[in-house]
Design a protein around this motif. Structure first.
Motif, mmCIF file in Angstrom:
data_model
loop_
_atom_site.group_PDB
_atom_site.id
_atom_site.type_symbol
_atom_site.label_atom_id
_atom_site.label_comp_id
_atom_site.label_asym_id
_atom_site.label_seq_id
_atom_site.Cartn_x
_atom_site.Cartn_y
_atom_site.Cartn_z
ATOM 1 N N ASP A 89 0.834 -1.200 0.000
ATOM 2 C CA ASP A 89 0.000 0.000 0.000
ATOM 3 C C ASP A 89 0.874 1.257 0.000
ATOM 4 O OD1 ASP A 89 -1.832 2.007 0.322
ATOM 5 O OD2 ASP A 89 -2.843 1.095 2.042
ATOM 6 N N ASN A 91 0.024 4.213 0.059
ATOM 7 C CA ASN A 91 -0.487 5.198 1.005
ATOM 8 C C ASN A 91 0.055 4.980 2.403
ATOM 9 O OD1 ASN A 91 -2.089 6.765 -0.739
ATOM 10 N ND2 ASN A 91 -3.733 5.238 -0.673
ATOM 11 N N GLN A 92 0.268 3.711 2.784
ATOM 12 C CA GLN A 92 0.876 3.435 4.086
ATOM 13 C C GLN A 92 2.315 3.947 4.123
ATOM 14 O OE1 GLN A 92 -0.143 2.307 6.969
ATOM 15 N NE2 GLN A 92 -2.250 1.821 6.404
ATOM 16 N N ARG A 94 3.444 6.435 2.345
ATOM 17 C CA ARG A 94 3.316 7.890 2.389
ATOM 18 C C ARG A 94 2.975 8.363 3.809
ATOM 19 N NH1 ARG A 94 -0.167 8.051 -1.250
ATOM 20 N NH2 ARG A 94 1.289 8.233 -2.991
ATOM 21 N N ASN A 95 2.049 7.656 4.445
ATOM 22 C CA ASN A 95 1.689 8.024 5.821
ATOM 23 C C ASN A 95 2.865 7.851 6.766
ATOM 24 O OD1 ASN A 95 -0.917 8.630 5.050
ATOM 25 N ND2 ASN A 95 -1.742 6.603 5.597
ATOM 26 N N ASN A 98 5.156 10.728 6.259
ATOM 27 C CA ASN A 98 4.557 11.956 6.793
ATOM 28 C C ASN A 98 4.668 12.021 8.313
ATOM 29 O OD1 ASN A 98 3.828 12.940 4.291
ATOM 30 N ND2 ASN A 98 1.750 12.086 4.375
ATOM 31 N N ASN A 137 8.295 2.034 -2.534
ATOM 32 C CA ASN A 137 7.199 2.878 -2.067
ATOM 33 C C ASN A 137 7.671 3.949 -1.089
ATOM 34 O OD1 ASN A 137 5.295 1.594 -3.640
ATOM 35 N ND2 ASN A 137 4.514 0.290 -1.988
ATOM 36 N N ALA A 141 7.737 8.001 -1.683
ATOM 37 C CA ALA A 141 7.153 8.944 -0.727
ATOM 38 C C ALA A 141 8.156 10.021 -0.340
ATOM 39 C CB ALA A 141 6.655 8.201 0.509
ATOM 40 N N GLU A 144 8.237 12.393 -3.267
ATOM 41 C CA GLU A 144 7.052 13.247 -3.232
ATOM 42 C C GLU A 144 7.201 14.376 -2.211
ATOM 43 O OE1 GLU A 144 3.559 10.955 -2.519
ATOM 44 O OE2 GLU A 144 3.842 9.676 -4.276
#
Length: 335
Positions: A89, A91-92, A94-95, A98, A137, A141, A144
């Motif tokens: 994932d 998004n995981q 990315r989280n 973050n 991933n 991130a 990004e």
């Protein structure tokens, strides 16, 4: 610039991805700008986090907050059990970036992110297929977030993935595991990322005492030099460099993410031997290896403290450079 390698389960900021069980704390050493020290926390008699961070020229009671403006550089680890989540994932990933990186950057100086530690395609079949995708991933991130020039993403591996390691020029990644290693190596090469490698001459020595002289492992004598190597540390590092070269990645740099020598628990694990290893290593890493002469080797010493809570062999509890009261075990080391 001091260096810090940070692995601690207390930073479970993202529920699915916590940080691991160790904190590596770098101490600036005179004349050496690429040596850090590992701070393991598997014991119930260690100084508080704030005391240890104070030991590294920072302050505060929360370690990441304590590191703000401390001028200590950090390597953060993603634990093995969370590699699959980050791989599956984006998004995981990315989280995670973050919450664990961007929330503290730039006041905390992050240097590397290690996605997994010593993951083997044989011992960790449930994690191994996901190392490459997880690195990708997390790296994406970081890109990004615009931090790719400050923070490099990799994984921490070890010599068990190699075969034909002597002489080092013959070394290669085990052909049976190329499906695991090749995608990782290509990813590192394509994105100008380093490979983090745990290098332990101590273990190589005790598992082959018949053929490896102690002096060769401790940098104190030429020992085995038929292949142009005067010490085991260089041979192990260059074995990994040659394996990378054979895998099409001659320009991938190596960071030694762990190395150390225990002081108790085996006939070779003495305070004198450990002091000799650390002293000679600190002096040596600025000089490079036969394959990379003159290129300083960024190296993290394992570990800050003895950890009486660790399992395994008795030696595992005696890798510390310091006693729990923060007094140095090896007075002659120049920190």
């Amino acid at each position: 610039m001091a260096l810090l390698f940070l692995f601690t389960k207390n930073f479970s900021i993202v529920p699915m991805v916590a940080l691991f069980v160790l904190l590596m704390c770098g101490i600036q050493m005179t004349g050496v700008h690429s040596v850090g020290v590992c701070y393991g926390r598997m014991a119930d008699n260690l100084p508080s986090e704030s005391d240890v961070v104070n030991h590294c020229h920072a302050n505060d009671t929360n370690v990441l907050n304590a590191l703000r403006e401390s001028n200590i550089e950090v390597l953060v680890d993603v634990p093995n059990e969370h590699v699959k989540t980050l791989a599956q994932d984006p998004n995981q990933a990315r989280n995670w970036v973050n919450n664990n990186i961007k929330a503290y950057f730039p006041s905390v100086k992050f240097r590397y992110i290690a996605v997994g530690n010593e993951i083997s395609p044989i011992k960790h079949v449930e994690f191994a297929p996901f190392v490459g995708p997880a690195i990708e991933n997390v790296h994406n991130a970081i890109v990004e977030a615009g931090l790719q020039d400050q923070i490099k993403v990799s994984t921490a591996t070890y010599s068990a993935l190699l075969t034909n390691t002597w002489p080092p020029q013959n070394s290669m990644f085990n052909p049976d595991w190329r499906g695991f290693t090749d995608p990782i190596v290509k990813l590192l090469k394509d994105n100008n990322l380093p490979l983090l490698v745990n290098i332990y001459p101590y273990f190589s020595y005790i598992y082959n005492m018949k053929d490896i002289p102690l002096s060769y492992a401790l940098f104190t004598d030429s020992g085995i030099n038929s292949a142009g190597y005067q010490n085991l540390f260089d041979a192990l590092v260059d074995s990994m460099y040659y394996a990378l070269e054979k895998s099409g990645a001659p320009n991938v740099e190596i960071v030694v993410s762990e190395t150390g020598w225990p002081s108790y628990g085996h006939p070779a694990a003495t305070t004198d031997n450990a002091r000799t290893y650390y002293t000679n290593l600190i002096d040596h890493v600025r000089n490079g290896t036969p394959k990379k002469p003159g290129k300083e080797i960024e190296t993290f010493l394992f570990a800050m403290f003895d950890e009486r809570g660790k399992g395994g062999d008795e030696t595992e509890r005696h890798f510390g450079l310091f006693y729990p009261d923060r007094n140095s075990k090896y007075d002659q080391l120049n920190f």
